[in-house]
Scaffold this motif. Structure first.
Motif, PDB file in Angstrom:
ATOM      1  N   LEU A  49      37.935  38.223  60.485  1.00 19.34           N
ATOM      2  CA  LEU A  49      39.035  39.102  60.109  1.00 19.34           C
ATOM      3  C   LEU A  49      38.880  40.460  60.784  1.00 19.34           C
ATOM      4  CD1 LEU A  49      41.523  39.022  58.215  1.00 19.34           C
ATOM      5  CD2 LEU A  49      40.044  39.974  56.425  1.00 19.34           C
ATOM      6  N   SER A  50      39.909  40.872  61.521  1.00 17.66           N
ATOM      7  CA  SER A  50      39.851  42.135  62.249  1.00 17.66           C
ATOM      8  C   SER A  50      41.259  42.692  62.434  1.00 17.66           C
ATOM      9  CB  SER A  50      39.178  41.930  63.610  1.00 17.66           C
ATOM     10  OG  SER A  50      39.153  43.132  64.355  1.00 17.66           O
ATOM     11  N   MET A 193      46.528  42.223  47.937  1.00 12.06           N
ATOM     12  CA  MET A 193      45.954  41.350  48.941  1.00 12.06           C
ATOM     13  C   MET A 193      45.588  42.126  50.198  1.00 12.06           C
ATOM     14  SD  MET A 193      47.684  38.149  51.031  1.00 12.06           S
ATOM     15  CE  MET A 193      47.633  36.963  49.690  1.00 12.06           C
ATOM     16  N   PHE A 194      46.506  42.940  50.696  1.00 10.44           N
ATOM     17  CA  PHE A 194      46.238  43.666  51.930  1.00 10.44           C
ATOM     18  C   PHE A 194      45.153  44.718  51.746  1.00 10.44           C
ATOM     19  CE2 PHE A 194      50.188  41.805  53.497  1.00 10.44           C
ATOM     20  CZ  PHE A 194      49.805  41.488  54.793  1.00 10.44           C
ATOM     21  N   ALA A 195      45.093  45.332  50.576  1.00 15.05           N
ATOM     22  CA  ALA A 195      44.013  46.281  50.313  1.00 15.05           C
ATOM     23  C   ALA A 195      42.659  45.580  50.354  1.00 15.05           C
ATOM     24  CB  ALA A 195      44.231  46.960  48.962  1.00 15.05           C
ATOM     25  N   GLY A 196      42.600  44.393  49.774  1.00 14.54           N
ATOM     26  CA  GLY A 196      41.356  43.619  49.786  1.00 14.54           C
ATOM     27  C   GLY A 196      40.993  43.131  51.170  1.00 14.54           C
ATOM     28  N   ALA A 198      41.723  44.648  53.957  1.00 11.89           N
ATOM     29  CA  ALA A 198      41.236  45.818  54.703  1.00 11.89           C
ATOM     30  C   ALA A 198      39.782  46.086  54.394  1.00 11.89           C
ATOM     31  CB  ALA A 198      42.097  47.036  54.351  1.00 11.89           C
ATOM     32  N   GLU A 199      39.372  45.920  53.143  1.00 13.11           N
ATOM     33  CA  GLU A 199      37.984  46.135  52.757  1.00 13.11           C
ATOM     34  C   GLU A 199      37.041  45.109  53.392  1.00 13.11           C
ATOM     35  OE1 GLU A 199      37.916  45.973  48.552  1.00 13.11           O
ATOM     36  OE2 GLU A 199      38.947  47.896  48.259  1.00 13.11           O
ATOM     37  N   ARG A 200      37.556  43.895  53.601  1.00  9.95           N
ATOM     38  CA  ARG A 200      36.707  42.806  54.106  1.00  9.95           C
ATOM     39  C   ARG A 200      36.752  42.645  55.609  1.00  9.95           C
ATOM     40  NH1 ARG A 200      38.423  42.038  49.097  1.00  9.95           N
ATOM     41  NH2 ARG A 200      37.165  40.840  47.631  1.00  9.95           N
TER      42      ARG A 200
END
Length: 202
Positions: A49-50, A193-196, A198-200
């Motif tokens: 994921l990037s 979902m998108f916040a999570g 971004a963290e990962r």
């Protein structure tokens, strides 16, 4: 269409919840071999994921690729505007699906990924709205490998929406009103979902 495949890909948990996945395929297979090569290939995918990236957005209504009505599109465009740093969001519609596959009925794992690959997309956000089940679901997956990074599902308060004699809604006006209600309920879960993601992201 292989409806069961869509259900298996999209179902995470009942109610309002978002599930994330970043586990290693190699580690999973090392813990125990899988005799079926097709299942082993599906298990072997690794997270990568990037962002920023090119992210496709496809909307399914009753498991069929459908164009996004203006009021729904405004919800998703607002989400995109608030999700800075993710890159470019590309909406995929029914016409593109028909051109790619000669049919609007598609499977998530093969047809939609093939369509997304033809647009040179990195990830695919699949939105599934079903007024008859009173359910809105989303799945974020890797176009190249099929790796599922996140899924979410919401069932808003109130009853399901059906046609006048039960079953699926046939009236375009009534269907747009029913899916807009589901889309409004799903939007906060997409933000989570998108916040999570971004963290990962690496």
């Amino acid at each position: 269409m292989p409806r069961s495949l869509v259900l298996l890909c999209l179902v995470a948990v009942a109610g309002c919840a978002t599930d994330f996945q970043t586990t290693s395929g190699a580690a999973y297979l090392a813990a125990g071999g899988i005799s079926d090569p097709t299942i082993a290939a599906a298990a072997s995918a690794e997270p990568r994921l990037s962002f920023p990236a090119r992210i496709g957005v496809v909307r399914l209504v009753y498991y069929r690729v459908s164009p996004i009505p203006a009021r729904e599109r405004a919800l998703y465009d607002g989400l995109v505007a608030r999700s800075s740093g993710f890159g470019e969001f590309v909406h995929l519609g029914a016409l593109e699906s028909q051109v790619a596959d000669r049919t609007p009925f598609v499977s998530v794992d093969h047809d939609l990924r093939r369509l997304a690959a033809s647009r040179h997309l990195d990830y695919l956000l699949v939105l599934s709205l079903d007024p008859e089940r009173n359910s809105a679901e989303a799945l974020m997956l890797d176009v190249r490998t099929g790796y599922p990074y996140a899924s979410t599902q919401v069932s808003p308060p109130g009853r399901s929406r059906t046609g006048f004699f039960g079953g699926r809604i046939n009236s375009p006006r009534r269907l747009d009103a029913a899916t807009l209600r589901l889309a409004r309920a799903l939007t906060p879960e997409l933000e989570t979902m998108f916040a999570g993601l971004a963290e990962r992201a690496g």
